[in-house]
Write a protein that holds these residues in place. Structure first.
Motif, PDB file in Angstrom:
ATOM      1  N   ALA A   1      45.450 -78.932 -64.073  1.00  0.00           N
ATOM      2  CA  ALA A   1      45.008 -77.734 -64.782  1.00  0.00           C
ATOM      3  C   ALA A   1      44.458 -76.701 -63.810  1.00  0.00           C
ATOM      4  N   ALA A   2      43.708 -77.137 -62.814  1.00  0.00           N
ATOM      5  CA  ALA A   2      43.166 -76.207 -61.824  1.00  0.00           C
ATOM      6  C   ALA A   2      44.278 -75.606 -60.979  1.00  0.00           C
ATOM      7  N   ALA A   3      45.419 -76.282 -60.928  1.00  0.00           N
ATOM      8  CA  ALA A   3      46.565 -75.757 -60.177  1.00  0.00           C
ATOM      9  C   ALA A   3      47.095 -74.469 -60.800  1.00  0.00           C
ATOM     10  N   GLN A   4      46.684 -74.158 -62.037  1.00  0.00           N
ATOM     11  CA  GLN A   4      47.057 -72.892 -62.666  1.00  0.00           C
ATOM     12  C   GLN A   4      46.296 -71.717 -62.055  1.00  0.00           C
ATOM     13  N   ALA A   5      45.251 -72.018 -61.280  1.00  0.00           N
ATOM     14  CA  ALA A   5      44.473 -70.966 -60.618  1.00  0.00           C
ATOM     15  C   ALA A   5      45.310 -70.366 -59.491  1.00  0.00           C
ATOM     16  N   ASP A   6      44.989 -69.136 -59.152  1.00  0.00           N
ATOM     17  CA  ASP A   6      45.702 -68.460 -58.074  1.00  0.00           C
ATOM     18  C   ASP A   6      45.248 -68.942 -56.699  1.00  0.00           C
ATOM     19  N   HIS A   7      44.011 -69.423 -56.636  1.00  0.00           N
ATOM     20  CA  HIS A   7      43.481 -69.950 -55.382  1.00  0.00           C
ATOM     21  C   HIS A   7      42.367 -70.925 -55.737  1.00  0.00           C
ATOM     22  N   VAL A   8      42.210 -71.958 -54.932  1.00  0.00           N
ATOM     23  CA  VAL A   8      41.147 -72.946 -55.134  1.00  0.00           C
ATOM     24  C   VAL A   8      40.316 -73.010 -53.863  1.00  0.00           C
TER      25      VAL A   8
ATOM     26  N   HIS B   1      35.305 -59.419 -72.715  1.00  0.00           N
ATOM     27  CA  HIS B   1      34.325 -58.324 -72.674  1.00  0.00           C
ATOM     28  C   HIS B   1      34.359 -57.591 -71.330  1.00  0.00           C
ATOM     29  N   HIS B   2      34.348 -58.339 -70.239  1.00  0.00           N
ATOM     30  CA  HIS B   2      34.277 -57.731 -68.898  1.00  0.00           C
ATOM     31  C   HIS B   2      35.630 -57.260 -68.369  1.00  0.00           C
ATOM     32  N   ARG B   3      36.709 -57.936 -68.812  1.00  0.00           N
ATOM     33  CA  ARG B   3      38.060 -57.621 -68.327  1.00  0.00           C
ATOM     34  C   ARG B   3      38.047 -57.466 -66.803  1.00  0.00           C
ATOM     35  N   PRO B   4      37.679 -58.524 -66.103  1.00  0.00           N
ATOM     36  CA  PRO B   4      37.534 -58.420 -64.643  1.00  0.00           C
ATOM     37  C   PRO B   4      38.875 -58.305 -63.933  1.00  0.00           C
ATOM     38  N   ARG B   5      38.817 -57.748 -62.737  1.00  0.00           N
ATOM     39  CA  ARG B   5      40.001 -57.725 -61.873  1.00  0.00           C
ATOM     40  C   ARG B   5      40.210 -59.097 -61.258  1.00  0.00           C
ATOM     41  N   LEU B   6      39.125 -59.885 -61.151  1.00  0.00           N
ATOM     42  CA  LEU B   6      39.170 -61.238 -60.586  1.00  0.00           C
ATOM     43  C   LEU B   6      38.169 -62.103 -61.323  1.00  0.00           C
ATOM     44  N   LEU B   7      38.574 -63.321 -61.648  1.00  0.00           N
ATOM     45  CA  LEU B   7      37.689 -64.301 -62.261  1.00  0.00           C
ATOM     46  C   LEU B   7      37.422 -65.397 -61.237  1.00  0.00           C
ATOM     47  N   ILE B   8      36.149 -65.648 -60.959  1.00  0.00           N
ATOM     48  CA  ILE B   8      35.758 -66.795 -60.133  1.00  0.00           C
ATOM     49  C   ILE B   8      35.224 -67.825 -61.113  1.00  0.00           C
ATOM     50  N   LEU B   9      35.863 -68.966 -61.162  1.00  0.00           N
ATOM     51  CA  LEU B   9      35.620 -69.963 -62.204  1.00  0.00           C
ATOM     52  C   LEU B   9      35.298 -71.317 -61.596  1.00  0.00           C
ATOM     53  N   ASP B  10      34.131 -71.852 -61.962  1.00  0.00           N
ATOM     54  CA  ASP B  10      33.756 -73.190 -61.512  1.00  0.00           C
ATOM     55  C   ASP B  10      34.546 -74.222 -62.315  1.00  0.00           C
ATOM     56  N   LEU B  11      34.977 -75.274 -61.652  1.00  0.00           N
ATOM     57  CA  LEU B  11      35.744 -76.324 -62.316  1.00  0.00           C
ATOM     58  C   LEU B  11      34.882 -77.125 -63.280  1.00  0.00           C
TER      59      LEU B  11
ATOM     60  N   MET C   1      35.460 -51.881 -66.898  1.00  0.00           N
ATOM     61  CA  MET C   1      36.057 -53.038 -66.212  1.00  0.00           C
ATOM     62  C   MET C   1      35.156 -53.434 -65.044  1.00  0.00           C
ATOM     63  N   GLN C   2      34.839 -54.692 -64.980  1.00  0.00           N
ATOM     64  CA  GLN C   2      34.034 -55.253 -63.897  1.00  0.00           C
ATOM     65  C   GLN C   2      34.994 -55.709 -62.806  1.00  0.00           C
ATOM     66  N   ASP C   3      34.610 -55.562 -61.538  1.00  0.00           N
ATOM     67  CA  ASP C   3      35.470 -56.062 -60.462  1.00  0.00           C
ATOM     68  C   ASP C   3      35.666 -57.568 -60.587  1.00  0.00           C
ATOM     69  N   ILE C   4      34.535 -58.284 -60.694  1.00  0.00           N
ATOM     70  CA  ILE C   4      34.575 -59.747 -60.653  1.00  0.00           C
ATOM     71  C   ILE C   4      33.666 -60.305 -61.745  1.00  0.00           C
ATOM     72  N   LEU C   5      34.153 -61.324 -62.430  1.00  0.00           N
ATOM     73  CA  LEU C   5      33.322 -62.112 -63.336  1.00  0.00           C
ATOM     74  C   LEU C   5      33.281 -63.508 -62.761  1.00  0.00           C
ATOM     75  N   MET C   6      32.067 -64.033 -62.580  1.00  0.00           N
ATOM     76  CA  MET C   6      31.906 -65.395 -62.068  1.00  0.00           C
ATOM     77  C   MET C   6      31.319 -66.262 -63.171  1.00  0.00           C
ATOM     78  N   ILE C   7      32.001 -67.359 -63.463  1.00  0.00           N
ATOM     79  CA  ILE C   7      31.510 -68.316 -64.449  1.00  0.00           C
ATOM     80  C   ILE C   7      31.096 -69.556 -63.667  1.00  0.00           C
ATOM     81  N   GLU C   8      29.795 -69.728 -63.517  1.00  0.00           N
ATOM     82  CA  GLU C   8      29.201 -70.764 -62.663  1.00  0.00           C
ATOM     83  C   GLU C   8      27.859 -71.161 -63.256  1.00  0.00           C
TER      84      GLU C   8
ATOM     85  N   PRO D   1      43.806 -62.708 -62.135  1.00  0.00           N
ATOM     86  CA  PRO D   1      43.747 -63.625 -60.992  1.00  0.00           C
ATOM     87  C   PRO D   1      42.492 -64.497 -61.073  1.00  0.00           C
ATOM     88  N   VAL D   2      42.657 -65.784 -60.754  1.00  0.00           N
ATOM     89  CA  VAL D   2      41.555 -66.738 -60.852  1.00  0.00           C
ATOM     90  C   VAL D   2      41.373 -67.467 -59.534  1.00  0.00           C
TER      91      VAL D   2
END
Length: 118
Positions: A92-99, A43-53, A1-8, A79-80
């Motif tokens: 749709a972005a309002a589904q994120a836990d934080h923006v 694959h990573h099963r992160p504890r947190l996902l940082i996702l670019d809009l 498990m990765q702490d954070i996965l960032m999709i950017e 958590p996203v």
């Protein structure tokens, strides 16, 4: 498990965020676009996902909707933190836990991630 996965897709932003967060002790994996994003999350099963809009090939909002609809309830509840360059956040972005809007302050990023990871 990765702490954070960032999709950017912006390499400079992704590497800067990885540097900032790795100095806090978190492991950060990177993925560059919306295509294959859900597979990377699985694959990573992160504890947190940082996702670019705004991502190439598939938007962050589409990736987030797919994640929230995933049959794996644990994965769907990941958590996203959504990053956006826009002044407004759509439904749709309002589904994120934080923006967090770009550009952002490094201290704000660290504090938000700390709060989300506990």
């Amino acid at each position: 498990m990765q702490d954070i996965l960032m999709i950017e897709d912006e390499v400079n932003i992704a590497e800067a965020v990885r540097f900032i967060l790795s100095r806090e002790g978190w492991q950060v994996a990177l993925h560059a676009d919306g295509a294959g994003a859900l597979e990377a999350i699985r694959h990573h099963r992160p504890r947190l996902l940082i996702l670019d809009l705004m991502l190439p090939n598939r938007s962050g909002t589409e990736v987030l909707a797919d994640l929230r609809a995933d049959p794996d309830a644990e994965l769907a509840a990941t958590p996203v933190l959504m990053l956006t360059a826009r002044g407004q956040v759509d439904d749709a972005a309002a589904q994120a836990d934080h923006v967090l809007s770009k550009p952002f302050d490094n201290a704000d990023l660290r504090a938000i991630v700390r709060g989300m990871l506990g």
